[in-house]
Write a protein that holds these residues in place. Structure first.
Motif, PDB file in Angstrom:
ATOM      1  N   ARG A   5       0.846  -1.188   0.000  1.00  6.26           N
ATOM      2  CA  ARG A   5       0.000   0.000   0.000  1.00  6.26           C
ATOM      3  C   ARG A   5       0.883   1.240   0.000  1.00  6.26           C
ATOM      4  NH1 ARG A   5      -5.214   1.354   0.048  1.00  6.26           N
ATOM      5  NH2 ARG A   5      -5.848   3.112   1.319  1.00  6.26           N
ATOM      6  N   GLN A  11      -0.277   8.344  -2.679  1.00  4.98           N
ATOM      7  CA  GLN A  11      -1.644   8.257  -3.185  1.00  4.98           C
ATOM      8  C   GLN A  11      -2.102   9.620  -3.686  1.00  4.98           C
ATOM      9  OE1 GLN A  11      -4.357   6.470  -0.386  1.00  4.98           O
ATOM     10  NE2 GLN A  11      -2.987   4.760   0.006  1.00  4.98           N
ATOM     11  N   THR A  38      -5.975   0.115  -8.825  1.00  2.62           N
ATOM     12  CA  THR A  38      -5.482   0.883  -7.689  1.00  2.62           C
ATOM     13  C   THR A  38      -5.642   2.372  -7.938  1.00  2.62           C
ATOM     14  OG1 THR A  38      -3.908  -0.870  -7.182  1.00  2.62           O
ATOM     15  CG2 THR A  38      -3.480   1.278  -6.198  1.00  2.62           C
ATOM     16  N   TYR A  42      -7.859   4.914  -5.684  1.00  2.00           N
ATOM     17  CA  TYR A  42      -7.303   6.132  -5.090  1.00  2.00           C
ATOM     18  C   TYR A  42      -8.103   7.360  -5.515  1.00  2.00           C
ATOM     19  CZ  TYR A  42      -2.957   3.612  -3.824  1.00  2.00           C
ATOM     20  OH  TYR A  42      -2.027   2.762  -3.299  1.00  2.00           O
TER      21      TYR A  42
END
Length: 58
Positions: A5, A11, A38, A42
């Protein structure tokens, strides 16, 4: 970075890059070495968080 992560800062960079340039999700995914899903997650999470802070803009 695949399989881990990203930090909140990373992010935010992904989201800002996507929103600023308007590229498809595949471009920031390739640039940051993460999956398209992903990037989608986000961006979705960031938009929901911003919308919660400014409900009148929805």
């Amino acid at each position: 970075m695949i399989g881990t992560r990203a930090t909140p800062n990373r992010q935010a960079l992904v989201v800002l890059a996507h929103l600023r340039r308007g590229d498809p999700h595949a471009q920031p995914a390739a640039a940051f070495g993460i999956g398209i899903g992903t990037v989608y997650r986000y961006v979705s999470e960031a938009i929901k968080a911003l919308a919660a802070l400014a409900p009148s803009l929805a």
